[in-house]
Design a protein around this motif. Structure first.
Motif, PDB file in Angstrom:
ATOM      1  N   THR A 141       0.859  -1.179   0.000  1.00  0.00           N
ATOM      2  CA  THR A 141       0.000   0.000   0.000  1.00  0.00           C
ATOM      3  C   THR A 141       0.894   1.227   0.000  1.00  0.00           C
ATOM      4  O   THR A 141       2.079   1.142   0.339  1.00  0.00           O
ATOM      5  N   VAL A 142       0.338   2.348  -0.404  1.00  0.00           N
ATOM      6  CA  VAL A 142       1.106   3.590  -0.523  1.00  0.00           C
ATOM      7  C   VAL A 142       0.436   4.672   0.306  1.00  0.00           C
ATOM      8  O   VAL A 142      -0.790   4.776   0.329  1.00  0.00           O
ATOM      9  N   ILE A 143       1.253   5.461   0.988  1.00  0.00           N
ATOM     10  CA  ILE A 143       0.730   6.585   1.762  1.00  0.00           C
ATOM     11  C   ILE A 143       1.666   7.776   1.601  1.00  0.00           C
ATOM     12  O   ILE A 143       2.885   7.611   1.545  1.00  0.00           O
ATOM     13  N   ILE A 181       7.384  -4.334  13.306  1.00  0.00           N
ATOM     14  CA  ILE A 181       8.001  -3.574  12.219  1.00  0.00           C
ATOM     15  C   ILE A 181       9.317  -4.262  11.913  1.00  0.00           C
ATOM     16  O   ILE A 181      10.214  -4.304  12.752  1.00  0.00           O
ATOM     17  N   GLN A 182       9.440  -4.822  10.711  1.00  0.00           N
ATOM     18  CA  GLN A 182      10.625  -5.600  10.367  1.00  0.00           C
ATOM     19  C   GLN A 182      11.736  -4.764   9.750  1.00  0.00           C
ATOM     20  O   GLN A 182      12.907  -5.082   9.929  1.00  0.00           O
ATOM     21  N   SER A 183      11.387  -3.731   8.977  1.00  0.00           N
ATOM     22  CA  SER A 183      12.418  -2.887   8.369  1.00  0.00           C
ATOM     23  C   SER A 183      11.791  -1.585   7.878  1.00  0.00           C
ATOM     24  O   SER A 183      10.573  -1.455   7.808  1.00  0.00           O
ATOM     25  N   GLY A 184      12.670  -0.642   7.525  1.00  0.00           N
ATOM     26  CA  GLY A 184      12.237   0.625   6.941  1.00  0.00           C
ATOM     27  C   GLY A 184      11.879   1.708   7.941  1.00  0.00           C
ATOM     28  O   GLY A 184      11.412   2.774   7.556  1.00  0.00           O
ATOM     29  N   ASN A 185      12.104   1.458   9.223  1.00  0.00           N
ATOM     30  CA  ASN A 185      11.719   2.417  10.248  1.00  0.00           C
ATOM     31  C   ASN A 185      12.826   3.464  10.425  1.00  0.00           C
ATOM     32  O   ASN A 185      13.615   3.416  11.367  1.00  0.00           O
ATOM     33  N   GLY A 216      10.864  15.901   4.626  1.00  0.00           N
ATOM     34  CA  GLY A 216      10.954  15.406   3.256  1.00  0.00           C
ATOM     35  C   GLY A 216      11.756  16.340   2.378  1.00  0.00           C
ATOM     36  O   GLY A 216      12.198  17.388   2.824  1.00  0.00           O
ATOM     37  N   PRO A 217      12.008  15.957   1.148  1.00  0.00           N
ATOM     38  CA  PRO A 217      11.464  14.755   0.529  1.00  0.00           C
ATOM     39  C   PRO A 217      12.185  13.503   1.022  1.00  0.00           C
ATOM     40  O   PRO A 217      13.380  13.498   1.252  1.00  0.00           O
ATOM     41  N   LEU A 218      11.375  12.453   1.196  1.00  0.00           N
ATOM     42  CA  LEU A 218      11.887  11.207   1.756  1.00  0.00           C
ATOM     43  C   LEU A 218      10.960  10.075   1.339  1.00  0.00           C
ATOM     44  O   LEU A 218       9.750  10.272   1.217  1.00  0.00           O
ATOM     45  N   LYS A 219      11.538   8.908   1.114  1.00  0.00           N
ATOM     46  CA  LYS A 219      10.709   7.732   0.861  1.00  0.00           C
ATOM     47  C   LYS A 219      11.316   6.534   1.576  1.00  0.00           C
ATOM     48  O   LYS A 219      12.528   6.432   1.742  1.00  0.00           O
ATOM     49  N   HIS A 231       4.551   1.694   1.490  1.00  0.00           N
ATOM     50  CA  HIS A 231       5.439   2.611   0.787  1.00  0.00           C
ATOM     51  C   HIS A 231       5.072   4.018   1.248  1.00  0.00           C
ATOM     52  O   HIS A 231       3.965   4.491   0.978  1.00  0.00           O
ATOM     53  N   ILE A 232       5.994   4.660   1.966  1.00  0.00           N
ATOM     54  CA  ILE A 232       5.732   5.974   2.554  1.00  0.00           C
ATOM     55  C   ILE A 232       6.549   7.027   1.820  1.00  0.00           C
ATOM     56  O   ILE A 232       7.761   6.886   1.665  1.00  0.00           O
ATOM     57  N   TYR A 233       5.847   8.057   1.382  1.00  0.00           N
ATOM     58  CA  TYR A 233       6.470   9.200   0.735  1.00  0.00           C
ATOM     59  C   TYR A 233       6.191  10.424   1.595  1.00  0.00           C
ATOM     60  O   TYR A 233       5.035  10.736   1.876  1.00  0.00           O
ATOM     61  N   VAL A 234       7.262  11.097   2.026  1.00  0.00           N
ATOM     62  CA  VAL A 234       7.123  12.305   2.836  1.00  0.00           C
ATOM     63  C   VAL A 234       7.434  13.486   1.940  1.00  0.00           C
ATOM     64  O   VAL A 234       8.527  13.591   1.374  1.00  0.00           O
ATOM     65  N   SER A 235       6.471  14.394   1.822  1.00  0.00           N
ATOM     66  CA  SER A 235       6.629  15.582   0.992  1.00  0.00           C
ATOM     67  C   SER A 235       7.590  16.563   1.655  1.00  0.00           C
ATOM     68  O   SER A 235       7.725  16.582   2.883  1.00  0.00           O
ATOM     69  N   GLU A 236       8.236  17.376   0.847  1.00  0.00           N
ATOM     70  CA  GLU A 236       9.067  18.420   1.435  1.00  0.00           C
ATOM     71  C   GLU A 236       8.208  19.556   1.968  1.00  0.00           C
ATOM     72  O   GLU A 236       8.692  20.424   2.697  1.00  0.00           O
TER      73      GLU A 236
END
Length: 131
Positions: free
Chosen positions: A25-27, A64-68, A96-99, A123-128
């Motif tokens: 999923t994407v957020i 939470i296994q990874s990506g934290n 952000g920007p960060l993914k 899938h996390i996208y953080v806006s700037e």
């Protein structure tokens, strides 16, 4: 997107692997200007009732296994409307920007053994921007 495991006959390795499903999923998140309390971002609903009918019913364990990145996320268990829910929270601000891909596991544990596991890739996208 969600994929369910389907083993071929006589595939013992597949049958013994506890992973039952893998989903993606994407957020998108803003760069928070003011961050004072955890922000709930994802809800993982289980198929298990919070009222166990038998002692050998599975316990749900979230992980939470990874990506934290920078330990900015956590996951808590909550009971809502008679169901067990895992709540993923952003507990620290990210600029952000960060993914990242936050790989989560929803483990069904019976008598101390994982009977099956669902993997959720967020899938996390953080806006700037803050807006």
């Amino acid at each position: 997107m969600r994929c369910l495991k389907s083993c071929l006959p006589n595939d013992i390795t597949c049958a013994l692997d506890p992973v039952h499903s893998i989903s993606h999923t994407v957020i998108s998140l803003p760069t928070f200007r003011e961050f004072t309390k955890p922000e709930e971002i994802v809800f993982l609903r289980s198929i298990t009732s919070s009222h166990y009918p038998h002692m050998d019913s599975p316990e749900i364990v979230y992980d939470i296994q990874s990506g934290n990145i920078q330990n900015s996320f956590d996951i808590i268990k909550r009971f809502e409307h008679g169901m067990i829910v895992g709540v993923v929270r952003q507990v620290k601000p990210l600029v952000g920007p960060l993914k990242t891909v936050l790989k989560l596991a929803m483990n069904y544990v019976t008598n101390g053994v994982i009977s099956y596991r669902n993997i959720i890739n967020v899938h996390i996208y953080v806006s700037e921007f803050w807006f």
